[in-house]
Design a protein around this motif. Structure first.
Motif, PDB file in Angstrom:
ATOM      1  N   LEU A 131       0.847  -1.198   0.000  1.00  0.00           N
ATOM      2  CA  LEU A 131       0.000   0.000   0.000  1.00  0.00           C
ATOM      3  C   LEU A 131       0.879   1.243   0.000  1.00  0.00           C
ATOM      4  N   PRO A 132       0.522   2.233  -0.812  1.00  0.00           N
ATOM      5  CA  PRO A 132       1.249   3.504  -0.762  1.00  0.00           C
ATOM      6  C   PRO A 132       1.038   4.142   0.616  1.00  0.00           C
ATOM      7  N   LYS A 133       2.034   4.882   1.081  1.00  0.00           N
ATOM      8  CA  LYS A 133       1.925   5.550   2.377  1.00  0.00           C
ATOM      9  C   LYS A 133       1.977   7.061   2.168  1.00  0.00           C
ATOM     10  N   PRO A 134       0.892   7.812   2.431  1.00  0.00           N
ATOM     11  CA  PRO A 134      -0.359   7.290   2.967  1.00  0.00           C
ATOM     12  C   PRO A 134      -1.300   6.911   1.832  1.00  0.00           C
ATOM     13  N   CYS A 135      -2.386   6.217   2.170  1.00  0.00           N
ATOM     14  CA  CYS A 135      -3.483   6.072   1.227  1.00  0.00           C
ATOM     15  C   CYS A 135      -4.778   6.359   1.999  1.00  0.00           C
ATOM     16  N   GLY A 142     -22.114  -3.945   5.338  1.00  0.00           N
ATOM     17  CA  GLY A 142     -23.382  -3.967   6.063  1.00  0.00           C
ATOM     18  C   GLY A 142     -23.221  -3.454   7.480  1.00  0.00           C
ATOM     19  N   GLY A 143     -22.000  -3.514   8.004  1.00  0.00           N
ATOM     20  CA  GLY A 143     -21.771  -3.127   9.386  1.00  0.00           C
ATOM     21  C   GLY A 143     -21.013  -1.829   9.551  1.00  0.00           C
ATOM     22  N   HIS A 144     -20.309  -1.393   8.501  1.00  0.00           N
ATOM     23  CA  HIS A 144     -19.525  -0.175   8.668  1.00  0.00           C
ATOM     24  C   HIS A 144     -19.467   0.658   7.394  1.00  0.00           C
ATOM     25  N   SER A 145     -19.328   1.974   7.579  1.00  0.00           N
ATOM     26  CA  SER A 145     -19.085   2.912   6.478  1.00  0.00           C
ATOM     27  C   SER A 145     -18.121   3.929   7.041  1.00  0.00           C
ATOM     28  N   SER A 146     -16.861   3.837   6.629  1.00  0.00           N
ATOM     29  CA  SER A 146     -15.842   4.710   7.204  1.00  0.00           C
ATOM     30  C   SER A 146     -14.896   5.196   6.132  1.00  0.00           C
ATOM     31  N   ILE A 147     -14.360   6.383   6.370  1.00  0.00           N
ATOM     32  CA  ILE A 147     -13.246   6.851   5.555  1.00  0.00           C
ATOM     33  C   ILE A 147     -12.033   6.948   6.467  1.00  0.00           C
ATOM     34  N   LEU A 148     -10.964   6.268   6.058  1.00  0.00           N
ATOM     35  CA  LEU A 148      -9.757   6.219   6.875  1.00  0.00           C
ATOM     36  C   LEU A 148      -8.590   6.846   6.137  1.00  0.00           C
ATOM     37  N   LEU A 149      -7.741   7.513   6.897  1.00  0.00           N
ATOM     38  CA  LEU A 149      -6.448   7.937   6.362  1.00  0.00           C
ATOM     39  C   LEU A 149      -5.445   6.929   6.908  1.00  0.00           C
ATOM     40  N   PRO A 151      -1.644   6.184   7.056  1.00  0.00           N
ATOM     41  CA  PRO A 151      -0.208   6.408   6.866  1.00  0.00           C
ATOM     42  C   PRO A 151       0.571   5.089   6.893  1.00  0.00           C
ATOM     43  N   ASP A 152       0.120   4.124   7.724  1.00  0.00           N
ATOM     44  CA  ASP A 152       0.811   2.827   7.809  1.00  0.00           C
ATOM     45  C   ASP A 152      -0.187   1.803   8.356  1.00  0.00           C
ATOM     46  N   VAL A 153      -0.546   0.819   7.536  1.00  0.00           N
ATOM     47  CA  VAL A 153      -1.631  -0.090   7.930  1.00  0.00           C
ATOM     48  C   VAL A 153      -1.271  -0.933   9.163  1.00  0.00           C
ATOM     49  N   ALA A 154       0.017  -1.096   9.448  1.00  0.00           N
ATOM     50  CA  ALA A 154       0.407  -1.898  10.609  1.00  0.00           C
ATOM     51  C   ALA A 154       0.364  -1.114  11.913  1.00  0.00           C
ATOM     52  N   SER A 155       0.407   0.215  11.808  1.00  0.00           N
ATOM     53  CA  SER A 155       0.558   0.951  13.066  1.00  0.00           C
ATOM     54  C   SER A 155      -0.176   2.281  13.147  1.00  0.00           C
ATOM     55  N   ASP A 156      -0.646   2.806  12.013  1.00  0.00           N
ATOM     56  CA  ASP A 156      -1.232   4.149  12.060  1.00  0.00           C
ATOM     57  C   ASP A 156      -2.410   4.248  11.092  1.00  0.00           C
ATOM     58  N   VAL A 157      -3.600   4.028  11.627  1.00  0.00           N
ATOM     59  CA  VAL A 157      -4.826   4.102  10.829  1.00  0.00           C
ATOM     60  C   VAL A 157      -5.754   5.089  11.525  1.00  0.00           C
ATOM     61  N   ASP A 270      -3.812   8.014  -3.599  1.00  0.00           N
ATOM     62  CA  ASP A 270      -4.310   6.647  -3.760  1.00  0.00           C
ATOM     63  C   ASP A 270      -5.545   6.415  -2.911  1.00  0.00           C
ATOM     64  N   LEU A 271      -6.582   5.874  -3.553  1.00  0.00           N
ATOM     65  CA  LEU A 271      -7.832   5.564  -2.843  1.00  0.00           C
ATOM     66  C   LEU A 271      -8.107   4.073  -2.958  1.00  0.00           C
ATOM     67  N   LEU A 272      -8.383   3.473  -1.802  1.00  0.00           N
ATOM     68  CA  LEU A 272      -8.731   2.057  -1.759  1.00  0.00           C
ATOM     69  C   LEU A 272     -10.199   1.945  -1.354  1.00  0.00           C
ATOM     70  N   ILE A 273     -10.957   1.085  -2.014  1.00  0.00           N
ATOM     71  CA  ILE A 273     -12.347   0.859  -1.588  1.00  0.00           C
ATOM     72  C   ILE A 273     -12.488  -0.598  -1.186  1.00  0.00           C
ATOM     73  N   GLY A 274     -13.054  -0.843  -0.005  1.00  0.00           N
ATOM     74  CA  GLY A 274     -13.223  -2.212   0.475  1.00  0.00           C
ATOM     75  C   GLY A 274     -14.552  -2.392   1.189  1.00  0.00           C
ATOM     76  N   GLY A 275     -14.816  -3.621   1.632  1.00  0.00           N
ATOM     77  CA  GLY A 275     -16.101  -3.933   2.267  1.00  0.00           C
ATOM     78  C   GLY A 275     -17.075  -4.471   1.230  1.00  0.00           C
ATOM     79  N   GLY A 276     -18.138  -5.107   1.684  1.00  0.00           N
ATOM     80  CA  GLY A 276     -19.085  -5.774   0.781  1.00  0.00           C
ATOM     81  C   GLY A 276     -19.657  -4.877  -0.302  1.00  0.00           C
ATOM     82  N   VAL A 277     -19.901  -3.598   0.018  1.00  0.00           N
ATOM     83  CA  VAL A 277     -20.511  -2.684  -0.958  1.00  0.00           C
ATOM     84  C   VAL A 277     -19.520  -2.340  -2.087  1.00  0.00           C
ATOM     85  N   ALA A 278     -18.231  -2.590  -1.854  1.00  0.00           N
ATOM     86  CA  ALA A 278     -17.233  -2.350  -2.908  1.00  0.00           C
ATOM     87  C   ALA A 278     -17.453  -3.279  -4.097  1.00  0.00           C
TER      88      ALA A 278
END
Ligand code: KG4
Ligand code: ZN
Length: 345
Positions: A131-135, A142-149, A151-157, A270-278
């Motif tokens: 993943l590019p840092k940040p993305c 069905g359970g969540h709708s969020s926009i996240l920044l 910087p690092d998926v292992a430690s900073d979301v 960079d924009l990532l879309i995930g979750g069932g609605v994606a």
């Protein structure tokens, strides 16, 4: 063989109605076994937590065995276990966490309790590389709708926005109920909308330009229900395809608009879309179109990796192992409201 030095991680997901067991080596997917209880919930029009927990309990052992067989590995080959510790349905999470603890303890392997939302983001690395840092990540299910920044998926979301009422997928499911299309509603609305006119009915776009990164879908759902009831009261036929298309357009228009606003405001390319609605075909098309206009690269994992699965948990576990982060304690709890700031427990 791809570097045996990379960690072999088995991930377990039970936060909602999917029992998922995934196995990865580094960022290579080896197995993604799923047992879903969705059919047991269909007649209730939504997930029934107790039914989901019981189904996880029955599916857990066989799904783990299937994943090991698919990957061609044994328990002895597993370097670490990862499990969704939250957020999710409390009873459902507990089944996965208890199972993961039992495997880790009995085999003497480390266990990583991970955040379900961060796992939805991390899974894309299995398909499209680091993943590019940040993305920026738009997670819609069905359970969540969020926009996240991220910087690092292992430690900073960081959570920048979320729904103030219904999740996007929940809105699809509720509107499908109004239209008598069954559960889950997303796939069938997606299908029916293809024959409809997205501009047929001007449904409201909640919080479109309110200066926040939050969403609201309950007003839209109510507007659709009122519109359909009015037609029925007047004895007129309901144009299901047009309603589906117009409703879907209102949802995806707001989702893409807000996600790109976050990209712009944070200088993210960079924009990532995930979750069932994606999995929604119109969301994918509109996002692709507007991202191109905005000069933003779009990443959407294939549908099976977008919906809840064990591979995403294994992917995040593997990232944590590679980052040298300490495993969780074996008394780690299932935390149904785990904040997104906690990537691991
Ligand atoms: O991620 P997921 O499998 O489970 C969670 O809710 O966490 O997402 C399921 C949701 C359901 O609300 C379903 O209606 C929605 O994703 N969904 C879709 C589509 N496929 C699934 N929504 C819109 N269009 C789709 N094609
Ligand atoms: Zn999910």
């Amino acid at each position: 063989m791809i570097g045996d030095s990379e960690p072999l991680v088995l991930g377990i997901e039970t936060s909602c109605d999917e029992t998922g067991v995934g196995i990865v080596r580094g960022r290579t997917l080896l197995a993604d076994a799923i047992a879903s209880s969705v059919e047991q919930h269909a007649r209730f029009g939504g997930v029934v937590p107790e039914v989901a927990s019981r189904a996880h309990l029955e599916a857990m052992g066989p799904t783990v065995e299937r994943a090991l067989a698919d990957a061609g590995v044994t328990f002895a080959d597993v370097d670490a276990f990862a499990v969704t510790a939250g957020p999710g349905l409390p009873g459902a999470l507990m089944v996965g966490v208890a199972a993961a603890k039992a495997y880790a303890l009995s085999l003497g392997k480390p266990l990583y309790g991970v955040n379900h939302l961060a796992a939805h983001v991390c899974v894309d690395q299995l398909e499209h590389g680091p993943l590019p840092k940040p993305c920026v990540a738009l997670l819609v299910s069905g359970g969540h709708s969020s926009i996240l920044l991220v910087p690092d998926v292992a430690s900073d979301v960081r959570a920048l926005g979320s729904t103030v009422d219904d999740a996007a997928g929940e809105a699809f499911d509720k509107v499908a109920r109004v239209l008598d299309l069954g559960f889950p509603g997303g796939p069938v609305i997606d299908r029916r909308a293809r024959e409809g006119d997205p501009a047929a009915i001007a449904f409201p776009r909640g919080k479109y330009n309110d200066g926040t990164y939050d969403f609201s879908f309950s007003g839209l759902k109510t507007a659709v229900a009122r519109w359909v009831e009015a037609r029925q009261r007047a004895g007129e036929p309901v144009p299901v395809a047009d309603v589906a298309a117009s409703f879907q357009e209102a949802v995806v228009d707001v989702l893409v608009h807000k996600a790109l606003k976050v990209c712009k405001d944070n200088g993210a390319r960079d924009l990532l879309i995930g979750g069932g609605v994606a999995a929604n075909s119109r969301l994918r098309a509109l996002a692709a179109e507007r991202c191109e206009q905005a000069g933003v690269r779009l990443r959407v994992p294939r549908p099976k990796l977008c919906t809840d699965n064990g591979a995403m948990v294994a992917a995040l576990g593997s990232e944590l192992v590679s980052s040298g982060l300490a495993p969780s304690e074996l008394d780690l709890p299932a935390d149904s409201s785990l904040p997104i700031g906690s990537v691991t427990l």
